[in-house]
Design a protein around this motif. Structure first.
Motif: not given
Length: 210
Positions: A61-62, A66-76, A160-165, A173-179
């Protein structure tokens, strides 16, 4: 000054998390409950919240965030996903839950179900998708406020790029979209942003009495 205002002044969009610090299971359950208790239109909660624990998924996902480090460094890492093409099935499920929770017959709230269906299912799909996406922001607000009370940092992200996420997490396939994405954890002592003065419009500019 209320504790809420002090907490609001304390919080900021953390740019660098301390990867060595983890939110306790007890505190994270509190944050989940805050999200669960969030207000939503008709009380329908037309979204799901994914807790991304797999480090490989977070690493995928990172780059599309946009390469943001929070994606991998945050606890959750949380991904709020709105339900697309929300319709009768979801409304019926909500009504069933209401009846079971309150110990009443489904028939007694059928009129309310029909009212919701008349207002929601008649909308164009694109309009419905925009509406369900907006509901995730209400849940995010509860998360931000509850976390601030616990002195836990949260960074809300639209960068972030919703389509990529969606592709990475198999949302279509789950009928969902990353908001929305929210990273949760503790600020790093090297994050200079925490020392910046909070910039907001003045009350005179923001509020208008009529």
């Amino acid at each position: 000054m209320s504790n809420f205002i002090n907490d609001a002044k304390w919080r900021y969009a953390t740019k660098k998390f301390d990867a060595t610090k983890k939110v306790s299971a007890e505190d994270f359950e509190t944050l989940k409950e805050a999200i669960q208790l969030s207000a939503s239109s008709y009380g329908l909660q037309p979204y799901k919240v994914f807790i991304i624990e797999n480090p490989e998924l977070r690493a995928k996902i990172q780059p599309v965030a946009w390469g943001q480090t929070q994606i991998v460094d945050a606890s959750h890492l949380l991904v709020f996903a709105n339900i697309t093409n929300f319709g009768e099935a979801e409304i019926d499920a909500s009504i069933k839950n209401m009846a079971e929770t309150r110990g009443i017959p489904v028939e007694s709230v059928q009129g309310y179900a029909d009212f919701m269906k008349s207002k929601i299912t008649t909308l164009p799909v694109e309009t419905r998708n925009t509406w369900t996406a907006k509901q995730t922001y209400l849940a995010l607000g509860n998360l931000l406020n509850a976390a601030a009370e616990l002195k836990i940092d949260v960074t809300p992200m639209e960068g972030f790029e919703p389509a990529a996420v969606n592709e990475i997490l198999g949302f279509e396939k789950l009928g969902l979209n990353a908001s929305l994405i929210a990273t949760v954890g503790y600020r790093h002592e090297e994050d200079a942003t925490q020392h910046y003065a909070k910039v907001r419009k003045s009350k005179e500019e923001l509020f208008i009495n009529l």
